[in-house]
Enzyme design. Sequence first.
Site, short mmCIF file in Angstrom:
data_model
loop_
_atom_site.label_atom_id
_atom_site.label_comp_id
_atom_site.label_asym_id
_atom_site.label_seq_id
_atom_site.Cartn_x
_atom_site.Cartn_y
_atom_site.Cartn_z
N ASN A 1 0.82 -1.16 -0.16
CA ASN A 1 -0.02 0.14 0.01
C ASN A 1 0.90 1.07 -0.04
O ASN A 1 2.06 1.21 0.38
CB ASN A 1 -0.80 0.03 1.34
CG ASN A 1 -1.81 1.19 1.36
OD1 ASN A 1 -2.49 1.31 0.35
ND2 ASN A 1 -1.93 1.77 2.44
N HIS B 1 0.76 5.21 1.40
CA HIS B 1 -0.02 6.01 2.27
C HIS B 1 0.64 7.55 2.20
O HIS B 1 1.72 7.58 2.16
CB HIS B 1 -0.08 5.51 3.59
CG HIS B 1 -0.96 6.28 4.65
ND1 HIS B 1 -2.25 6.32 4.56
CD2 HIS B 1 -0.54 7.05 5.65
CE1 HIS B 1 -2.71 7.13 5.33
NE2 HIS B 1 -1.85 7.78 6.02
N SER C 1 4.75 6.94 2.63
CA SER C 1 5.10 5.48 2.71
C SER C 1 4.60 4.57 1.91
O SER C 1 3.31 4.51 1.59
CB SER C 1 5.08 5.32 4.19
OG SER C 1 5.41 6.43 5.25
N ASP D 1 -3.19 1.15 7.71
CA ASP D 1 -2.14 1.75 7.34
C ASP D 1 -1.02 1.54 8.30
O ASP D 1 -0.21 2.69 8.95
CB ASP D 1 -2.49 3.49 7.67
CG ASP D 1 -3.46 3.67 6.27
OD1 ASP D 1 -3.49 3.11 5.61
OD2 ASP D 1 -4.22 4.72 6.70
C1 GAR Z 1 -2.76 8.82 -2.71
O1 GAR Z 1 -2.32 10.18 -2.27
C2 GAR Z 1 -2.48 7.88 -2.14
O2 GAR Z 1 -1.35 7.92 -1.21
C3 GAR Z 1 -3.67 7.95 -0.84
O3 GAR Z 1 -4.82 8.12 -1.93
C4 GAR Z 1 -4.45 8.76 -3.06
C5 GAR Z 1 -4.76 8.16 -4.38
O4 GAR Z 1 -4.49 9.22 -5.25
N1 GAR Z 1 -4.13 6.57 -0.39
C6 GAR Z 1 -4.44 6.58 0.73
O5 GAR Z 1 -4.92 7.40 1.67
C7 GAR Z 1 -4.62 5.30 1.49
N2 GAR Z 1 -4.58 5.39 2.85
P1 GAR Z 1 -4.41 8.40 -6.80
O6 GAR Z 1 -5.60 7.80 -7.02
O7 GAR Z 1 -4.20 9.60 -7.66
O8 GAR Z 1 -3.14 7.69 -7.01
#
Ligand code: GAR
Length: 217
Positions: A107, A109, A136, A145
Amino acid sequence: MISVVILISGRGSNLLSLLNAVDSGSIPARIVGVLANRPAAQGLQTAAARGVPTCVVDHRQFAEREDFDAALAAAIDRFVPDLVVLAGFMRILGNAFVHHFENRLINIHPSLLPAFPGLHTHRRALAEGVRIHGCSVHFVTADLDHGPLIVQAAVPVLDDDDEATLAARVLAQEHRIYPLAVRWFCEGRLRLLDGRVLLQAPQAGDAALIAPQLVAG
Ligand code: GAR
């Protein structure tokens, strides 16, 4: 060749960075499928435009979380992946799902874990007044997470930042570290030992990327 399935919920910018890294040859893998829990997830179009098979398992069709998890796991298994990559996948996954994909589920985060698990990480980082923020990549465990960290990138928090500027600075680093982490996995260079990730044959600076050039002045 390692087979990778990517799970998304929305925009799919991390998905795009991974597709680009595979296409350019810097990740030795095939992205065999992209799954979303929302039919409207933008990233589905990005995948389809690259000829990657897509699939939707809509969480709203399931009354129980366990049933959604089971349907999602079955849909993933049909692609027979070696690695499952959560790229902005915004559903909490239960123990059985995590166990099923143990050591092959990662994942990204948008914080320097273990700080700021959960939602609204940039807003919370600004509210706490932290000077360093980041992102991360980690192996997924049953705790939200949480899990052995593979690589992190740090960015400064600037005085005039708002949530959007800070998010954009972090996102640029996400697009660096996720392809790197997937490459290391596909090269067989990640070893888990006592809850820590050891990187085989590291080069200087690997596993901790810092973007000092972003500090003003
Ligand atoms: C990203 O910033 C990712 O790190 C976050 O969602 C966004 C997705 O953007 N993920 C989380 O918060 C998971 N806990 P994207 O769809 O443009 O890749």
